[in-house]
Structures are given as structure tokens and as C-alpha cells.
Design an enzyme around this catalytic site. Structure first.
Site, PDB file in Angstrom:
ATOM      1  N   CYS A  45     -12.903 -96.538  15.177  1.00  0.00           N
ATOM      2  CA  CYS A  45     -11.820 -97.506  14.929  1.00  0.00           C
ATOM      3  C   CYS A  45     -10.463 -96.797  14.897  1.00  0.00           C
ATOM      4  O   CYS A  45      -9.464 -97.325  15.403  1.00  0.00           O
ATOM      5  CB  CYS A  45     -12.030 -98.211  13.592  1.00  0.00           C
ATOM      6  SG  CYS A  45     -13.535 -99.171  13.521  1.00  0.00           S
TER       7      CYS A  45
HETATM    8  C1  BEZ Z   1     -16.504 -96.086  13.707  1.00  0.00           C
HETATM    9  O1  BEZ Z   1     -15.480 -96.733  13.846  1.00  0.00           O
HETATM   10  O2  BEZ Z   1     -16.557 -94.898  13.955  1.00  0.00           O
HETATM   11  C2  BEZ Z   1     -17.757 -96.773  13.219  1.00  0.00           C
HETATM   12  C3  BEZ Z   1     -17.671 -97.854  12.374  1.00  0.00           C
HETATM   13  C4  BEZ Z   1     -18.815 -98.435  11.899  1.00  0.00           C
HETATM   14  C5  BEZ Z   1     -20.053 -97.946  12.300  1.00  0.00           C
HETATM   15  C6  BEZ Z   1     -20.132 -96.890  13.184  1.00  0.00           C
HETATM   16  C7  BEZ Z   1     -18.973 -96.286  13.647  1.00  0.00           C
END
Ligand code: BEZ
Length: 211
Positions: A45
Site C-alpha cells: 500500500c
Molecule cells: C501490503 O500492503 O503490503 C499488504 C497489506 C495487507 C496484506 C498483505 C500485504
């Protein structure tokens, strides 16, 4: 029932990093991309938000506002935005909805319980000036999105909203378009003065009409 293409998207008022947003009013008369993030302070994200901040000018050129969402409180968004700036070299330049009560996530079906009860999936909604849903794509939490693809689709949506064309596989701005099969030969000659190539009666290619 899940939101479907052509539906007027739900209106809402929710807090954001740029103050409370009344969604339909905020969209105004242009286009909008609403996209959700599973959780704050997560690596994928963080990269996505930095990338979208860097692409903001491209969305502006297309008269398209962008707005993110995460089901975390506003104070966490503020802290996270500092990390985004530090690690991605780009400051958040669009609002991030603080959907801690999941009002928007539930309205838009962004929580898929068989994927996760607590986090949203990576939803993308492209909304037209008529507030109708033009495109939705859902990615899992583990896959970062390709926002160049979202821009490409907006180019196609904006073109096909105004001309009787469709865009072929992997089309990009500037490339030939397909004349929609419902257009007769007589009409095609009037509508596409640059001419067209007929490969099959249902497959006619013409230069992009708005260039
Ligand atoms: C991420 O943004 O890295 C992420 C968020 C939730 C689960 C897995 C990865």
C-alpha cells in the site's frame, strides 16, 4: 447486490486527510477513481500511494479526481503519510478516506470476508461525470496495482463515451480504434473522415478520432 457497471455509485460523507468529504459533491462534474487499501503501514500500500501521488498530474490532465480509502483512523493516516513521503519520495496530494467505521467499505463491497474479515481488498472504481460506475477491478492484498493501466482505461472510457468506437486489446492513446459494429457503412464514412480499414465486416479499424 454488488455494485455493477452502469449503477449510480453510493453517495456518502466520510472523514479524510483533506477534511470531511461529501462524495458526489466532491466529485463535481468530472471523473473519479476511488481505490481501497487493505491496511495502513503495510508495504505494498505504501508503494501504491507513492506511485499515485507521482501520477496525480496525469489524472488531472484527464479531469479525474483520485481518492484512496483505508479502514484505519484519521490520526494513523496522518502518521502513515509521513512514511509515504519519506520512503517513496512523494507527498500525498489527494485525499485518503479514514473509513474506520467501514461505512464506505460496506457500501462499495470492499470487504470480501473469504479473503479477510478485517481488511478491504484492493478495489478500484472508475466513476463518470454522471456518477455511474464505468469500471471496477478487484486485486488481492498481495498484488500491487498498475496505475498506468487505470490511466489507459480512463483514456478508453473517455474516448468511447464520445465517439462510436471501442478500443482493441492492449490499446493505448494514439493507436487505431475499432468502429462499433452497429455503425453502418454509410454512417462510418460520415463519422470517420480519416477513413478506415475493413478486415471483416465486424472488424473495422480507424485512426483515433479525437486526435
Ligand atoms: C501490503 O500492503 O503490503 C499488504 C497489506 C495487507 C496484506 C498483505 C500485504
Amino acid at each position: 447486490m454488488a455494485l455493477q457497471l452502469g449503477d449510480v455509485v453510493p453517495d456518502f460523507t466520510q472523514d479524510s486527510t483533506e477534511g470531511p468529504i461529501q462524495f458526489h459533491k466532491w466529485i463535481g462534474s468530472g471523473w473519479c477513481v476511488l481505490f481501497s487499501h487493505p491496511k495502513n503501514f503495510t508495504p505494498v500500500c505504501t508503494t501504491e500511494l507513492g506511485a499515485v501521488a507521482k501520477l496525480k498530474k496525469e489524472f488531472d490532465k484527464r479531469n479525474c479526481k483520485i481518492i484512496g480509502l483505508s479502514v484505519d483512523p484519521l490520526k494513523d493516516h496522518v502518521a502513515w503519510s509521513k512514511d509515504i513521503e519519506e520512503t517513496q519520495g512523494a507527498k500525498l496530494n489527494f485525499p485518503l478516506l479514514a473509513d474506520a467505521d467501514r461505512k464506505v467499505s460496506n457500501l462499495y463491497g470492499m470487504i470480501h470476508p473469504n479473503a479477510s474479515d478485517t481488511m478491504t481488498v484492493r478495489s478500484v472504481f472508475v466513476i463518470g461525470p454522471d456518477k455511474k460506475l464505468k469500471l471496477s477491478i478487484t486485486y488481492p492484498a498481495s498484488t500491487g496495482r498498475n496505475f498506468d493501466e487505470i490511466l489507459r482505461v480512463i483514456d478508453s472510457l473517455q474516448l468511447t463515451a464520445n465517439y462510436k468506437v471501442a478500443t482493441p486489446v492492449n490499446w493505448k492513446h494514439g493507436e487505431d480504434c475499432i468502429i462499433v459494429p452497429a455503425v453502418s457503412e454509410v454512417e462510418a464514412k460520415q463519422l470517420f473522415p480519416k477513413g478506415y480499414k475493413t478486415l471483416k465486416p465486424y472488424l473495422r479499424l480507424t485512426p483515433q478520432p479525437n486526435l
